[in-house]
Design a protein around this motif. Structure first.
Motif, PDB file in Angstrom:
ATOM      1  N   LYS A   1      -6.362 -41.939  -2.871  1.00 13.33           N
ATOM      2  CA  LYS A   1      -5.695 -40.823  -2.254  1.00 13.33           C
ATOM      3  C   LYS A   1      -3.954 -41.229  -2.538  1.00 13.33           C
ATOM      4  CE  LYS A   1      -8.746 -39.906   1.711  1.00 13.33           C
ATOM      5  NZ  LYS A   1      -9.019 -40.143   3.229  1.00 13.33           N
ATOM      6  N   ASP A   2      -3.577 -42.382  -2.658  1.00 12.32           N
ATOM      7  CA  ASP A   2      -2.298 -42.485  -2.922  1.00 12.32           C
ATOM      8  C   ASP A   2      -1.810 -42.982  -4.474  1.00 12.32           C
ATOM      9  OD1 ASP A   2      -1.983 -45.883  -1.066  1.00 12.32           O
ATOM     10  OD2 ASP A   2      -3.318 -45.271  -3.005  1.00 12.32           O
ATOM     11  N   ALA A   3      -2.855 -42.903  -5.099  1.00 10.93           N
ATOM     12  CA  ALA A   3      -2.429 -43.071  -6.723  1.00 10.93           C
ATOM     13  C   ALA A   3      -1.958 -41.998  -7.265  1.00 10.93           C
ATOM     14  CB  ALA A   3      -3.864 -43.305  -7.230  1.00 10.93           C
ATOM     15  N   ILE A   4      -0.571 -41.886  -7.174  1.00 11.01           N
ATOM     16  CA  ILE A   4       0.319 -40.944  -7.790  1.00 11.01           C
ATOM     17  C   ILE A   4       0.446 -41.369  -9.030  1.00 11.01           C
ATOM     18  CG2 ILE A   4       2.719 -39.845  -7.900  1.00 11.01           C
ATOM     19  CD1 ILE A   4       2.650 -40.468  -4.760  1.00 11.01           C
ATOM     20  N   GLY A   5       0.450 -40.167  -9.988  1.00  7.95           N
ATOM     21  CA  GLY A   5       0.819 -40.467 -11.580  1.00  7.95           C
ATOM     22  C   GLY A   5      -0.444 -40.467 -12.455  1.00  7.95           C
TER      23      GLY A   5
ATOM     24  N   SER B   1       4.215 -53.092 -21.940  1.00 13.58           N
ATOM     25  CA  SER B   1       4.860 -53.342 -20.681  1.00 13.58           C
ATOM     26  C   SER B   1       4.550 -52.581 -19.674  1.00 13.58           C
ATOM     27  CB  SER B   1       6.414 -53.603 -20.872  1.00 13.58           C
ATOM     28  OG  SER B   1       6.902 -53.951 -19.731  1.00 13.58           O
ATOM     29  N   SER B   2       4.704 -51.168 -19.939  1.00 10.87           N
ATOM     30  CA  SER B   2       4.323 -50.238 -18.951  1.00 10.87           C
ATOM     31  C   SER B   2       2.917 -50.221 -18.695  1.00 10.87           C
ATOM     32  CB  SER B   2       4.850 -48.691 -19.359  1.00 10.87           C
ATOM     33  OG  SER B   2       6.422 -48.713 -19.519  1.00 10.87           O
ATOM     34  N   LEU B   3       1.930 -50.528 -19.540  1.00 12.83           N
ATOM     35  CA  LEU B   3       0.726 -50.193 -19.484  1.00 12.83           C
ATOM     36  C   LEU B   3       0.176 -51.515 -18.593  1.00 12.83           C
ATOM     37  CD1 LEU B   3      -2.180 -49.209 -20.270  1.00 12.83           C
ATOM     38  CD2 LEU B   3      -2.245 -50.590 -22.027  1.00 12.83           C
ATOM     39  N   ILE B   4       0.680 -52.793 -18.848  1.00 14.55           N
ATOM     40  CA  ILE B   4       0.274 -53.770 -18.097  1.00 14.55           C
ATOM     41  C   ILE B   4       0.839 -53.720 -16.626  1.00 14.55           C
ATOM     42  CG2 ILE B   4       0.392 -56.289 -18.063  1.00 14.55           C
ATOM     43  CD1 ILE B   4       0.540 -56.228 -21.198  1.00 14.55           C
ATOM     44  N   GLN B   5       2.111 -53.436 -16.337  1.00 13.97           N
ATOM     45  CA  GLN B   5       2.626 -53.193 -15.249  1.00 13.97           C
ATOM     46  C   GLN B   5       1.593 -52.253 -14.265  1.00 13.97           C
ATOM     47  OE1 GLN B   5       6.682 -52.907 -14.218  1.00 13.97           O
ATOM     48  NE2 GLN B   5       7.061 -53.026 -16.733  1.00 13.97           N
ATOM     49  N   GLY B   6       1.205 -51.018 -15.002  1.00 16.18           N
ATOM     50  CA  GLY B   6       0.367 -50.118 -14.532  1.00 16.18           C
ATOM     51  C   GLY B   6      -0.846 -50.609 -13.863  1.00 16.18           C
ATOM     52  N   ILE B   7      -1.454 -51.585 -14.916  1.00 16.87           N
ATOM     53  CA  ILE B   7      -2.868 -52.021 -14.411  1.00 16.87           C
ATOM     54  C   ILE B   7      -2.743 -52.792 -13.088  1.00 16.87           C
ATOM     55  CG2 ILE B   7      -4.373 -53.749 -14.858  1.00 16.87           C
ATOM     56  CD1 ILE B   7      -4.000 -53.121 -18.020  1.00 16.87           C
ATOM     57  N   TYR B   8      -1.751 -53.477 -12.856  1.00 12.66           N
ATOM     58  CA  TYR B   8      -1.684 -54.292 -11.901  1.00 12.66           C
ATOM     59  C   TYR B   8      -0.808 -53.339 -10.591  1.00 12.66           C
ATOM     60  CZ  TYR B   8      -2.319 -58.654 -14.182  1.00 12.66           C
ATOM     61  OH  TYR B   8      -2.995 -59.607 -14.941  1.00 12.66           O
ATOM     62  N   TYR B   9      -0.128 -52.405 -10.761  1.00 12.23           N
ATOM     63  CA  TYR B   9       0.409 -51.306  -9.967  1.00 12.23           C
ATOM     64  C   TYR B   9      -0.726 -50.690  -9.058  1.00 12.23           C
ATOM     65  CZ  TYR B   9       3.093 -47.487  -7.818  1.00 12.23           C
ATOM     66  OH  TYR B   9       3.626 -46.609  -7.049  1.00 12.23           O
ATOM     67  N   TYR B  10      -1.701 -50.271  -9.836  1.00 16.08           N
ATOM     68  CA  TYR B  10      -2.688 -49.429  -9.481  1.00 16.08           C
ATOM     69  C   TYR B  10      -4.062 -50.321  -8.893  1.00 16.08           C
ATOM     70  CZ  TYR B  10      -0.414 -45.296 -11.198  1.00 16.08           C
ATOM     71  OH  TYR B  10       0.547 -44.111 -11.321  1.00 16.08           O
ATOM     72  N   LYS B  11      -3.934 -51.674  -8.965  1.00 20.46           N
ATOM     73  CA  LYS B  11      -4.979 -52.353  -8.508  1.00 20.46           C
ATOM     74  C   LYS B  11      -4.779 -52.393  -6.890  1.00 20.46           C
ATOM     75  CE  LYS B  11      -5.742 -56.130 -11.696  1.00 20.46           C
ATOM     76  NZ  LYS B  11      -7.257 -56.019 -11.868  1.00 20.46           N
ATOM     77  N   THR B  12      -3.466 -52.184  -6.447  1.00 19.13           N
ATOM     78  CA  THR B  12      -3.144 -52.171  -4.875  1.00 19.13           C
ATOM     79  C   THR B  12      -3.340 -50.683  -4.197  1.00 19.13           C
ATOM     80  OG1 THR B  12      -0.886 -51.659  -5.339  1.00 19.13           O
ATOM     81  CG2 THR B  12      -1.694 -53.819  -5.289  1.00 19.13           C
ATOM     82  N   LYS B  13      -3.793 -49.620  -5.222  1.00 16.36           N
ATOM     83  CA  LYS B  13      -3.763 -48.364  -4.679  1.00 16.36           C
ATOM     84  C   LYS B  13      -5.328 -48.112  -4.628  1.00 16.36           C
ATOM     85  CE  LYS B  13       0.816 -47.956  -5.498  1.00 16.36           C
ATOM     86  NZ  LYS B  13       1.777 -47.889  -4.097  1.00 16.36           N
TER      87      LYS B  13
ATOM     88  N   GLY C   1     -16.783 -44.861 -13.736  1.00 18.02           N
ATOM     89  CA  GLY C   1     -16.859 -45.872 -12.750  1.00 18.02           C
ATOM     90  C   GLY C   1     -15.785 -46.600 -12.840  1.00 18.02           C
ATOM     91  N   PHE C   2     -14.616 -46.759 -13.721  1.00 18.93           N
ATOM     92  CA  PHE C   2     -13.665 -47.550 -13.677  1.00 18.93           C
ATOM     93  C   PHE C   2     -12.429 -46.950 -13.316  1.00 18.93           C
ATOM     94  CE2 PHE C   2     -16.626 -48.532 -17.216  1.00 18.93           C
ATOM     95  CZ  PHE C   2     -16.933 -49.979 -17.202  1.00 18.93           C
ATOM     96  N   THR C   3     -11.620 -47.689 -12.506  1.00 15.06           N
ATOM     97  CA  THR C   3     -10.353 -47.417 -12.115  1.00 15.06           C
ATOM     98  C   THR C   3      -9.410 -48.235 -13.105  1.00 15.06           C
ATOM     99  OG1 THR C   3     -10.381 -49.080 -10.427  1.00 15.06           O
ATOM    100  CG2 THR C   3     -11.326 -46.952  -9.748  1.00 15.06           C
ATOM    101  N   PRO C   4      -7.973 -47.702 -12.987  1.00 12.61           N
ATOM    102  CA  PRO C   4      -6.916 -48.364 -13.790  1.00 12.61           C
ATOM    103  C   PRO C   4      -7.053 -49.815 -13.642  1.00 12.61           C
ATOM    104  CG  PRO C   4      -6.053 -46.362 -12.843  1.00 12.61           C
ATOM    105  CD  PRO C   4      -7.291 -46.602 -12.335  1.00 12.61           C
ATOM    106  N   GLY C   5      -7.311 -50.636 -12.418  1.00 11.59           N
ATOM    107  CA  GLY C   5      -7.188 -51.795 -11.924  1.00 11.59           C
ATOM    108  C   GLY C   5      -8.339 -52.632 -12.784  1.00 11.59           C
ATOM    109  N   ASP C   6      -9.379 -52.089 -13.260  1.00  8.41           N
ATOM    110  CA  ASP C   6     -10.760 -52.532 -13.919  1.00  8.41           C
ATOM    111  C   ASP C   6     -10.140 -53.001 -15.353  1.00  8.41           C
ATOM    112  OD1 ASP C   6     -12.205 -52.382 -11.452  1.00  8.41           O
ATOM    113  OD2 ASP C   6     -12.562 -50.317 -12.041  1.00  8.41           O
ATOM    114  N   ILE C   7      -8.922 -52.728 -15.898  1.00  5.00           N
ATOM    115  CA  ILE C   7      -8.591 -53.197 -17.175  1.00  5.00           C
ATOM    116  C   ILE C   7      -7.938 -54.282 -17.114  1.00  5.00           C
ATOM    117  CG2 ILE C   7      -7.292 -52.497 -19.132  1.00  5.00           C
ATOM    118  CD1 ILE C   7      -7.414 -49.550 -18.087  1.00  5.00           C
TER     119      ILE C   7
END
Length: 370
Positions: free
Chosen positions: A34-38, A19-31, A46-52
């Motif tokens: 500079k503002d990607a805390i945590g 649950s936390s991982l999947i929420q995080g994938i979407y959470y960081y899609k909007t970041k 070349g991959f950011t969290p939202g690329d999963i």
């Protein structure tokens, strides 16, 4: 030239950590960076969290099987923090997994919120799961089964091997750190990271850091304990002490490996202590270290750490996924020693956290040259 597309993952065990991982994938899609805390790393290869992208999921609880995965992660008995709501529908539904020893018998009828409700009908066969993995296009299978799921973890490792996809073993069943299993992945040229995920800033990494500090400052550590309590299904599961052998070994060895001298078994105690329902996904660690300073003068440290357990895990897994993608692109098979040492409690080879951090960053820098 490598064409960057989403990293496609499958997950076995749709509990709090998933649950936390999947929420995080979407959470960081909007970041942005500079503002990607945590995060430990914003960009890996070349991959950011939202690329999963989650393309397949398996569980055995009837409240999750058959549901959209982005809906199932909020079903009981999951109780972790919700920090990203209203996730989009993806069409990916949770499939029935293999039961084996994937749950403890005492959890069947514990209470309405925390009991496992086994899905009606037969559990899945290996052929069905392997076929599902292949059809989904998954590149990596993540193991998020409960502590003590020895046979079930081995089953999913075999499924990954037969499907020809990478494996991340987040649980304390020794796969990457077992020479026979490691050889299976090496022979097939399939990368694996394991075993037993460290938290981003949790009990084990804090204990290791303090133990390393004692060693570097010439303080002789004589006795230590680490007691943990929580109210999620992980802690409820671990009330069955017969399922704890590999967990205790994993956590204890993670600390022993960084000491200046190994402690006798009577002088080190590390493991879960008890289940406190109202804590939910909050984990409390009570840590004590006793030692001797200059002139054999005694000293001690007592520490209380409070963390939300599952996001703490996801902050590390999100890096492990991207590191294993680098290995897939570079066609590196077998255990990934550097990321395993940095991300896992019981890797194939232990290093100090400083060494593992440097080695992992070098691995990541190599991935940037793709």
């Amino acid at each position: 030239m490598v064409i960057i597309s989403n990293i496609k993952i499958a997950i076995a065990g749709i509990g709090n950590c998933a649950s936390s991982l999947i929420q995080g994938i979407y959470y960081y899609k909007t970041k942005n960076e500079k503002d990607a805390i945590g995060l430990m790393h914003w960009d890996i290869g070349g991959f950011t969290p939202g690329d999963i992208e989650v393309v397949a999921a398996f569980d055995i609880d009837k409240r999750k099987v058959g549901k959209e995965v982005n809906e199932a992660i909020f079903a009981h008995p999951n109780c972790t923090a919700v920090f990203c709501k209203n996730l989009p529908k993806t069409g990916v539904k949770v499939c029935m997994g293999k039961i084996n020893d994937g749950f403890s018998e005492h959890m069947k009828n514990y209470d309405e919120k925390h009991t496992f409700v086994i899905n009606d009908g037969k559990d899945a066969t290996k052929d069905e799961i392997v076929d599902g993995l292949k059809k989904s296009g998954a590149e990596i299978l993540l193991n998020y089964l409960p502590v003590g799921s020895e046979e079930a973890t081995k089953f999913y490792a075999e499924c990954a091997l037969e499907a020809g996809i990478a494996f991340i073993n987040n649980m304390p069943v020794f796969i990457a750190s077992n020479t026979e299993w490691a050889e299976k992945f090496t022979k097939k040229g399939i990368p694996i990271i394991g075993d037993d995920i460290k938290a981003q800033l949790g009990a084990t990494i804090t204990h290791r850091t303090l133990a390393d500090l004692f060693r570097k400052r010439g303080v002789k550590l004589e006795r230590t304990y680490q007691l943990n309590t929580g109210g999620n299904t992980d802690f409820l599961n671990m009330l069955n002490r017969t399922r704890l052998e590999s967990k205790k070994e994993s956590k204890t060895e993670a600390v022993q490996s960084v000491l200046g001298h190994r402690l006798d078994a009577d002088n080190i105690h590390i493991g879960p202590s008890d289940y406190v329902p109202w804590q939910k996904d909050n984990k409390l660690c009570f840590l004590r270290m006793e030692g001797k300073l200059f002139g054999d003068v005694p000293m001690n440290i007592e520490l209380r750490l409070s963390v939300e357990d599952s996001p703490n895990s996801a902050g590390v897994v999100i890096d492990a996924i991207r590191c294993i993608k680098i290995a897939l692109i570079q066609k590196i098979g077998g255990p990934l020693f550097s990321p395993s040492a940095y991300f896992m409690k019981h890797p194939p080879k232990q290093f100090t956290d400083d060494e593992a951090y440097q080695m992992t960053n070098e691995f990541i820098e190599g991935g940037k040259k793709l």
